[in-house]
Design a protein around this motif. Sequence first.
Motif, PDB file in Angstrom:
ATOM      1  N   SER A   1       0.857  -1.182   0.000  1.00  0.00           N
ATOM      2  CA  SER A   1       0.000   0.000   0.000  1.00  0.00           C
ATOM      3  C   SER A   1       0.892   1.231   0.000  1.00  0.00           C
ATOM      4  CB  SER A   1      -0.931   0.015   1.217  1.00  0.00           C
ATOM      5  OG  SER A   1      -0.182   0.044   2.423  1.00  0.00           O
ATOM      6  N   ASN A   2       0.337   2.353  -0.451  1.00  0.00           N
ATOM      7  CA  ASN A   2       1.077   3.617  -0.444  1.00  0.00           C
ATOM      8  C   ASN A   2       0.108   4.784  -0.590  1.00  0.00           C
ATOM      9  OD1 ASN A   2       0.508   3.075  -3.242  1.00  0.00           O
ATOM     10  ND2 ASN A   2       2.042   4.611  -3.808  1.00  0.00           N
ATOM     11  N   ASN A   3       0.532   5.921  -0.091  1.00  0.00           N
ATOM     12  CA  ASN A   3      -0.229   7.168  -0.247  1.00  0.00           C
ATOM     13  C   ASN A   3      -1.691   7.036   0.176  1.00  0.00           C
ATOM     14  OD1 ASN A   3       2.070   8.386  -1.312  1.00  0.00           O
ATOM     15  ND2 ASN A   3       1.531   7.830  -3.418  1.00  0.00           N
TER      16      ASN A   3
ATOM     17  N   ASP B   1       8.834   3.712  -0.836  1.00  0.00           N
ATOM     18  CA  ASP B   1       7.638   4.483  -0.491  1.00  0.00           C
ATOM     19  C   ASP B   1       6.433   3.619  -0.133  1.00  0.00           C
ATOM     20  OD1 ASP B   1       9.157   6.694  -1.084  1.00  0.00           O
ATOM     21  OD2 ASP B   1       8.309   6.972  -3.089  1.00  0.00           O
ATOM     22  N   VAL B   2       6.605   2.304  -0.063  1.00  0.00           N
ATOM     23  CA  VAL B   2       5.449   1.447   0.151  1.00  0.00           C
ATOM     24  C   VAL B   2       5.520   0.751   1.502  1.00  0.00           C
ATOM     25  CG1 VAL B   2       5.353   1.018  -2.330  1.00  0.00           C
ATOM     26  CG2 VAL B   2       6.373  -0.716  -0.834  1.00  0.00           C
ATOM     27  N   THR B   3       4.374   0.311   1.954  1.00  0.00           N
ATOM     28  CA  THR B   3       4.261  -0.578   3.115  1.00  0.00           C
ATOM     29  C   THR B   3       3.901  -1.958   2.596  1.00  0.00           C
ATOM     30  OG1 THR B   3       3.518   1.217   4.561  1.00  0.00           O
ATOM     31  CG2 THR B   3       3.024  -1.032   5.265  1.00  0.00           C
TER      32      THR B   3
END
Length: 417
Positions: free
Chosen positions: A29-31, A111-113
Amino acid sequence: MPLMKSWVASANDPETHFPLNNLPYGVFSNNGHDARCGVAIGNQVLDMAALETAELIRLSNAPVFDLPYWNDLMELGPETWQALRERLHEFLREDAPERAQVAPHLVPMADVTLHMPLVVSEYTDFYAGRHHATNVGTMFRGAENALPPNWLHLPIGYNGRASTVVVSGTEIRRPLGQIKAPEAENPSFGACERLDIELEMGAIVGVSTQMGQPVTVAQADQMIFGYVLLNDWSARDIQAWEYQPLGPFQAKAFATSISPWIVTKAALEPFRTTTPERERELLPYLKEPGPMLFDIDLAVLIEPQGAAPEVIARTNYNQMYYSAAQQLTHHASSGCAMNTGDLLGSGTISGPEKDQRGSLLELSWGGKEPITLQDGQTRSFIEDGDTMILTGHAQGNGYKVGFGTCSGKVVPAPSFP
């Protein structure tokens, strides 16, 4: 097989775990967007849900990538798995005709989880590494009785808990349980004092079977979707008191960590190797039609609170006595139904040398020989604040097919209600 060149520059780095030869599957996931399926390529994640929305890929009438797990893709079967891999190579190879359409759907991995890559249907852990079984048996029963009578004939296993399989990076709370000290008349209840790791590989079952349906070793191999690193956390003092006569229970049920990337069986094909020579001939149903193991270098690292991580053991998946395909065949042989998303732990992977042991129980020989770390600290078992890290890769010609890392930081036990 040489490195397959990609237009994603970082994928061509010989040290990356995620070249075009690999293409492992994860969930990210991101943003603020929901978790969804992604593919690792170099230091980027290819957003599969976005590709599906853009109609660059479609494998089913229903979406299979805008989901926080890969189970729906697994259920489509091996032919679809292969078609997806071929399509991803078309997207990402050096001369990809669709590069311009695909490039906007890459997301920097920084930038991601990362999340659990699958919904674990059920979890079974095996005890299928001979060096580990011999070491543990020697400690508790003596060298002459190290292996139980059935060990050379079948892969021993037990049913674990899918509910506490967690993704790498999840903190591990020290478990509570009943413990009986050797000199004590009665057990006590409290925090585990001999917390350990087990370096394992996890095989993910992609194809289900019906109750009553056995499978051959060759069929079992085709059913396996991919592999992850797996740490089956173990409370050795709780285990010592509870395990007779039915085996592990609470000592294993509190946590199992897996790496966030599923490395497909297709990516590991160039690294197939054979199981060790058999001391006793296996029954026909367990005999392998060809090489069923993989040459995967593995390492265990410890990172004490405030210190740098350091390697405390190195070994290889080729040390397993029973392959994942044999384990799956034995599991289904009674008629036990296997489900998409089932997770099979290999058992602790140890080599013949002391620095190749895949658990602290072995490395410290039951606490009698503590290991000394670079900063002078010693460890017999894991202390609060320690982060344990597993890593591994298969080494190709100028590239690696890697799994990333599987880590977990140990935090203090809870207070009992």
